[in-house]
Design a protein around this motif. Sequence first.
Motif, mmCIF file in Angstrom:
data_model
loop_
_atom_site.group_PDB
_atom_site.id
_atom_site.type_symbol
_atom_site.label_atom_id
_atom_site.label_comp_id
_atom_site.label_asym_id
_atom_site.label_seq_id
_atom_site.Cartn_x
_atom_site.Cartn_y
_atom_site.Cartn_z
ATOM 1 N N ASP A 59 0.818 -1.218 0.000
ATOM 2 C CA ASP A 59 0.000 0.000 0.000
ATOM 3 C C ASP A 59 0.850 1.265 0.000
ATOM 4 O O ASP A 59 0.558 2.206 -0.745
ATOM 5 C CB ASP A 59 -0.944 0.009 1.203
ATOM 6 N N SER A 60 1.892 1.287 0.807
ATOM 7 C CA SER A 60 2.740 2.476 0.833
ATOM 8 C C SER A 60 3.507 2.628 -0.483
ATOM 9 O O SER A 60 3.720 3.751 -0.958
ATOM 10 C CB SER A 60 3.692 2.452 2.021
ATOM 11 N N GLN A 62 2.394 1.652 -3.462
ATOM 12 C CA GLN A 62 1.434 2.133 -4.459
ATOM 13 C C GLN A 62 1.109 3.607 -4.254
ATOM 14 O O GLN A 62 0.932 4.351 -5.223
ATOM 15 C CB GLN A 62 0.156 1.289 -4.407
ATOM 16 N N LYS A 63 1.052 4.030 -3.005
ATOM 17 C CA LYS A 63 0.809 5.447 -2.715
ATOM 18 C C LYS A 63 1.939 6.308 -3.291
ATOM 19 O O LYS A 63 1.698 7.331 -3.927
ATOM 20 C CB LYS A 63 0.690 5.651 -1.210
#
Length: 113
Positions: A59-60, A62-63
């Motif tokens: 997630d980080s 992709q952010k």
Amino acid sequence: MKKHLIYIATDPNRAYVEAGYTQDLITQSANLQFHSSRNVGKLPKFNRIVHVEEFASFDSAQKRLMELTHFTRMQKERLIRKHNPNWLNLTSSSTAMSSHPALRVSHALMAAY
């Protein structure tokens, strides 16, 4: 634990810069080399990975990838030059990847997320 890597690749003339995601930087570099040698059209021939950031979670990563894809060309160039002023290929056999300053940035960025 899997590594989640965000990279910026460029072509030989530095005309194009593009961000991407991978879990295996060596394989991704080989894919870029292979596709650039087979590409005969007007598409950019990405063959060098010049910036890498490592993240603990998908997630980080992709952010950060979304942030980089919205960066202007000038912002991407500043980021590359800050950690890799000569735009060296970080995956070449002559570059010691683990000791390269461009890879050390990832740990500082991970703390920010």
